[in-house]
Design an enzyme around this catalytic site. Sequence first.
Site, PDB file in Angstrom:
ATOM      1  N   ARG A  88       1.185  -6.148  -4.483  1.00 53.10           N
ATOM      2  CA  ARG A  88       1.265  -6.480  -3.933  1.00 53.10           C
ATOM      3  C   ARG A  88       1.683  -8.103  -4.448  1.00 53.10           C
ATOM      4  NH1 ARG A  88      -0.505  -4.150   0.027  1.00 53.10           N
ATOM      5  NH2 ARG A  88      -1.929  -2.888   0.686  1.00 53.10           N
ATOM      6  N   ARG A 110      -3.085   7.684   1.955  1.00 55.93           N
ATOM      7  CA  ARG A 110      -2.297   7.491   2.301  1.00 55.93           C
ATOM      8  C   ARG A 110      -1.258   7.749   0.974  1.00 55.93           C
ATOM      9  NH1 ARG A 110      -3.163   0.753   0.278  1.00 55.93           N
ATOM     10  NH2 ARG A 110      -3.927   1.504  -1.493  1.00 55.93           N
ATOM     11  N   THR A 139       4.860   1.041   5.757  1.00 55.64           N
ATOM     12  CA  THR A 139       3.130   1.789   5.130  1.00 55.64           C
ATOM     13  C   THR A 139       2.413   2.581   6.539  1.00 55.64           C
ATOM     14  OG1 THR A 139       1.690  -0.104   6.866  1.00 55.64           O
ATOM     15  CG2 THR A 139       3.381  -0.318   7.817  1.00 55.64           C
ATOM     16  N   LYS A 143     -27.020  17.277  14.562  1.00 55.44           N
ATOM     17  CA  LYS A 143     -28.210  16.370  14.519  1.00 55.44           C
ATOM     18  C   LYS A 143     -28.114  14.797  14.439  1.00 55.44           C
ATOM     19  CE  LYS A 143     -29.227  17.675   9.611  1.00 55.44           C
ATOM     20  NZ  LYS A 143     -29.947  18.319   8.831  1.00 55.44           N
ATOM     21  N   TYR A 144     -26.137  14.637  13.883  1.00 48.47           N
ATOM     22  CA  TYR A 144     -25.645  13.359  13.192  1.00 48.47           C
ATOM     23  C   TYR A 144     -24.753  12.894  14.366  1.00 48.47           C
ATOM     24  CZ  TYR A 144     -27.687  15.077   8.737  1.00 48.47           C
ATOM     25  OH  TYR A 144     -28.369  15.477   7.283  1.00 48.47           O
ATOM     26  N   TYR A 153      -7.950   6.026   1.822  1.00 52.60           N
ATOM     27  CA  TYR A 153      -7.470   6.294   0.232  1.00 52.60           C
ATOM     28  C   TYR A 153      -6.459   7.187   0.639  1.00 52.60           C
ATOM     29  CZ  TYR A 153      -7.840   1.530  -0.622  1.00 52.60           C
ATOM     30  OH  TYR A 153      -8.375   0.011  -0.503  1.00 52.60           O
ATOM     31  N   ASP A 209       0.232   2.112   8.241  1.00 53.12           N
ATOM     32  CA  ASP A 209      -0.619   1.269   9.060  1.00 53.12           C
ATOM     33  C   ASP A 209       0.450   1.628  11.218  1.00 53.12           C
ATOM     34  OD1 ASP A 209      -1.566   0.508   7.704  1.00 53.12           O
ATOM     35  OD2 ASP A 209      -1.265  -1.488   7.764  1.00 53.12           O
ATOM     36  N   ASP A 248       6.012  -4.914   6.739  1.00 47.47           N
ATOM     37  CA  ASP A 248       6.544  -5.930   8.100  1.00 47.47           C
ATOM     38  C   ASP A 248       6.561  -7.397   7.049  1.00 47.47           C
ATOM     39  OD1 ASP A 248       3.325  -6.476   7.051  1.00 47.47           O
ATOM     40  OD2 ASP A 248       3.530  -7.364  10.307  1.00 47.47           O
ATOM     41  N   ASP A 249       5.027  -7.859   5.840  1.00 44.92           N
ATOM     42  CA  ASP A 249       5.446  -8.956   5.032  1.00 44.92           C
ATOM     43  C   ASP A 249       7.075  -8.946   3.992  1.00 44.92           C
ATOM     44  OD1 ASP A 249       3.655 -10.508   6.151  1.00 44.92           O
ATOM     45  OD2 ASP A 249       1.979  -9.348   5.050  1.00 44.92           O
ATOM     46  N   GLY A 274      -5.683   0.872   8.542  1.00 44.44           N
ATOM     47  CA  GLY A 274      -4.738   0.668   9.251  1.00 44.44           C
ATOM     48  C   GLY A 274      -4.829  -0.940   9.199  1.00 44.44           C
ATOM     49  N   GLY A 294       1.002  -1.183  -0.135  1.00 47.08           N
ATOM     50  CA  GLY A 294      -0.092   0.005  -0.204  1.00 47.08           C
ATOM     51  C   GLY A 294       0.598   1.111   0.004  1.00 47.08           C
TER      52      GLY A 294
HETATM   53  P1  FBP Z   1       0.397  -1.692   3.643  1.00 47.10           P
HETATM   54  O1  FBP Z   1       0.552  -2.712   4.569  1.00 47.10           O
HETATM   55  O2  FBP Z   1       0.836  -2.924   2.528  1.00 47.10           O
HETATM   56  O3  FBP Z   1       1.192  -1.098   4.253  1.00 47.10           O
HETATM   57  O4  FBP Z   1      -0.950  -1.488   3.455  1.00 47.10           O
HETATM   58  C1  FBP Z   1      -1.488  -0.534   4.041  1.00 47.10           C
HETATM   59  C2  FBP Z   1      -2.897  -0.740   3.613  1.00 47.10           C
HETATM   60  O5  FBP Z   1      -3.222   1.082   3.973  1.00 47.10           O
HETATM   61  C3  FBP Z   1      -3.682  -0.775   4.955  1.00 47.10           C
HETATM   62  O6  FBP Z   1      -4.088   0.112   5.896  1.00 47.10           O
HETATM   63  C4  FBP Z   1      -5.268  -1.717   4.011  1.00 47.10           C
HETATM   64  O7  FBP Z   1      -6.132  -2.500   4.795  1.00 47.10           O
HETATM   65  C5  FBP Z   1      -4.366  -1.574   3.081  1.00 47.10           C
HETATM   66  O8  FBP Z   1      -3.154  -1.562   2.383  1.00 47.10           O
HETATM   67  C6  FBP Z   1      -5.487  -1.485   1.390  1.00 47.10           C
HETATM   68  O9  FBP Z   1      -5.230  -2.892   0.698  1.00 47.10           O
HETATM   69  P2  FBP Z   1      -5.489  -2.452  -0.952  1.00 47.10           P
HETATM   70  O10 FBP Z   1      -3.968  -1.420  -1.781  1.00 47.10           O
HETATM   71  O11 FBP Z   1      -4.567  -3.456  -1.893  1.00 47.10           O
HETATM   72  O12 FBP Z   1      -6.667  -1.308  -1.065  1.00 47.10           O
END
Ligand code: FBP
Length: 564
Positions: free
Chosen positions: A145, A427, A203, A242-243, A424, A205, A175-176, A251, A81
């Site tokens: 990915r 990001r 990330t 009202k909302y 999004y 996150d 991490d991955d 994340g 991401g």
């Molecule tokens: P990474 O773990 O690759 O940094 O991605 C983070 C993230 O933005 C998450 O917060 C979110 O759940 C995911 O990517 C969304 O993935 P995609 O870009 O495939 O819709």
Amino acid sequence: MSREISALQRARLGYQPKLPKALRTTRTKVELGAPTEPATDREKIKELFPNTYGQPLAAIVEGEGGPVVAPLNVGVVLSGGQAPGGHNVIAGLFDALKSANEESRLFGFLKGPGGVIKGQYKELTAELIDEYRNTGGFDMIMSGRDKIEKPEHLAACKKNFAEMDLDGLVVIGGDDSNTNAAVLAEYLLAEGSKTVIIGAPKTIDGDMKNGRIEASFGFDTACKTYSELIGNICRDATSAVKYWHFIRLMGRAASHVALECALQTQPNITLISEEIHTKGITLEEIVNYIADVVHRRSQAGKNYGVLVVPEGLPEFIPDIKAMIDELSSILGRDEEYIQRLGVHSERVQYLSGHLSERSARVYSCLPQDIQEVLLRRDSHGNVPLSQVETERLLMDLVSNRIRQMKSRGKTNARFSPLGHFFGYEGRSAMPTNFDANYCYSLGFAAVQLIRARLTGYTVNVQNLTKPSNEWIAGGTPVTMMLNMEVRKGKAVPVIRKALVDLEDAPFKKFAENRERWALNDEYVFPGPIQYFGPPEISDAPTKTLALEKDEAIVPEAELVGRSS
Ligand code: FBP
């Protein structure tokens, strides 16, 4: 024809990111410390990484006797991401390579790890880099990915690197992706390839952090972007009165983004997945808690409010988590078969026969769109949580609960919920000064690790709450950060994800205050990210980082008017 850009874009292109002192000179060397070990699963990890296990910590310091500055060919890839600052890691790599030797070359692999496997890349020239300095997004070379994991992928990488005469590859990922970088490093070392592999912690996150990696880049900008929006919504809520706004934040599994935004904006309710998991709180209890706050606020004449929910929540509610784990094991075995079942009801029927009775019940109670999303996994085995509309699920369940309470004469609350998802939007935002400086430093430091011929390391920059000239750069062996986890029903080595720790200062600060924030309107309005002006405002780190490093958070009011 030159592209039109805004005045702010132009100003940001000209921003010179700050570097730690040790990286500002050509007299730089890498010092190696004591050998390292992972915290758990040592024997298994040693068996899987015989060549890179136990490598020492690396520190980048000023001094003579550093590695030679012969020209280098280096590749870079953006993985996963988007996170604000990625382009600055690349700019840092480029400037560090060129400042040591003009003959050095930088190649960007296209569309993520898939581009590395396929050997698709372009040379990154000074003109191209200059167009992307301090910009958000990953559009310079794009991301993807794909996972470099199968034997044929590893062999293809080795072949491509040999053809490109590549000295090093920098994998910018979470991490991955850093785990996969370590797998590739191990393979290349065993095969006698000269290409070294360095990871960079990316990330939004915020879950790639530990004693060595203080923060993943992008977290700072994303949280500040979301906090601006949440603050605006709080202001709108108190204006319209009202909302009830239900805001889901991106994340993935960890609630760091939600917690940071809560500390920045002080909404009425913030759910923290890790707390829900630790205390075994059920979905029903969550709904009752929200309905109770709605009721108590309405008694004070406030039929409005703001709730923040982390996107990872479903995986932490005990019943739903158990069901997701069971689904993952089933998918590990029968994914292709299940996906081939054309009709939703057939999939539900198949799963009902394979899930435990309890999980089958939980699964059948969910709306169809959520049931379908829970059957998907990304290439790393993660549920695509950004597609689960948890805020709507909660809105529906709380509406029902309030209706029930009304029918029993237990409340008069008017409950009019609105749902939002902020993900999004944050990001690819223009990186804050913090992320711009941090990322540029990561890129610069990664080149020093490559020059020292280190492989299977993640580059790190520490001391991040201090001014950038006091930051300290180095490298952390990836094997040190690994543990064995079950993914898609199989035990695999992965970097341990850092979840919110209920004993740490950021959560404690939140927990101490939440009851007041629930009933009073103590909203804070952070406003938009500031790129220029007093560094106390424009360069400030997140509250999470400041609290983790035990630094007092300077109240917003005290910052105004102070200059550097
Ligand atoms: P990474 O773990 O690759 O940094 O991605 C983070 C993230 O933005 C998450 O917060 C979110 O759940 C995911 O990517 C969304 O993935 P995609 O870009 O495939 O819709």
